[in-house]
Write an enzyme that holds these catalytic residues in place. Structure first.
Site, PDB file in Angstrom:
ATOM      1  N   SER A  92      -3.704   6.135  -1.372  1.00 48.24           N
ATOM      2  CA  SER A  92      -3.124   5.649  -2.618  1.00 48.24           C
ATOM      3  C   SER A  92      -4.277   5.234  -3.514  1.00 48.24           C
ATOM      4  CB  SER A  92      -2.243   4.443  -2.304  1.00 48.24           C
ATOM      5  OG  SER A  92      -2.292   3.500  -3.345  1.00 48.24           O
ATOM      6  N   TYR A 113      -0.548  -2.791   2.611  1.00 47.95           N
ATOM      7  CA  TYR A 113      -0.436  -1.382   2.235  1.00 47.95           C
ATOM      8  C   TYR A 113      -1.777  -0.819   1.770  1.00 47.95           C
ATOM      9  CZ  TYR A 113       1.130   2.790  -0.296  1.00 47.95           C
ATOM     10  OH  TYR A 113       1.288   4.084  -0.758  1.00 47.95           O
TER      11      TYR A 113
END
Length: 215
Positions: free
Chosen positions: A125, A138
């Site tokens: 990401s 995350y």
């Protein structure tokens, strides 16, 4: 441009293929005559945090097809929450899916990819370069993804296996909408574009790369 000659008759396994980017990759591969097997918790109760479940899924595919050329992991969980209020079980689930899940897929896929001199694709990401508030678990797992890809791409070069990582900008997926609400469309990538770049990466000669996909 994608050409069917690179793809026709290939066998692809997609973890996380029931929705979002994973489903778009599976759909695009199928239109290019790839045999696609998709696994996820919602689709067929395959949890990538369980090594034996991943091994069983891959054995099932190999028993039918006698080869696996492409392995793609888009499975992930995102909890947007301050660490101070995060339930410990939620933290463990996030790490088990986003980090251990990736490791499990790599371990389980190695014997098959050695045979096919195949390709392995993971997803990071844009938060991997800088941790963001409320995304500590995350984004740190996504930083680990990049480091892991760089390491095993070197280790597995001698086997002829290519390992890369896709880094999409903000993409319109159900997981994103759930965490960030409805955002202006012009600022979001379409998952179909990410799928196209993913398959182009699979048929490329790249290894150990982080492929940025931007608007």
């Amino acid at each position: 441009e994608l050409t069917k000659e690179h793809l026709a008759g290939k066998v692809m396994v997609v973890f996380g293929g029931s929705s979002g980017i994973g489903k778009c990759i599976a759909d695009l591969a199928i239109t290019n005559d790839v045999k696609v097997y998709s696994f996820s918790r919602t689709q067929n109760n395959i949890d990538i945090s369980q090594l034996e479940a991943v091994k069983k899924a891959l054995k099932h595919v190999f028993d039918i097809e006698d080869k696996i050329d492409f392995m793609v992991n888009t499975a992930g969980v995102l909890h947007k929450e301050p660490l101070a209020t995060m339930d410990y079980q939620t933290i463990c689930e996030s790490i088990n899916t986003n980090y251990f899940g990736m490791i499990n897929i790599a371990i389980a896929s190695l014997p098959y990819l050695k045979k096919s001199k195949g390709r392995l694709l993971f997803f990071t990401s844009s938060s991997y370069t800088r941790g963001r508030a409320f995304l500590s678990i995350y984004s740190s797992a996504k930083a680990a993804t990049v480091n892991f890809v760089q390491a095993i791409s070197q280790e597995w070069e001698t086997f002829g296996i290519k390992v890369n990582c896709i880094n999409p900008e903000r993409t319109k997926t159900a997981m994103r909408i759930k965490n960030f609400g409805n955002e202006p469309e012009p600022g979001l990538l379409k998952p179909e574009l990410v799928a196209l770049r993913s398959i182009q990466t699979l048929v490329s000669g790249y290894t150990g790369q982080v492929i940025d996909v931007r608007l």
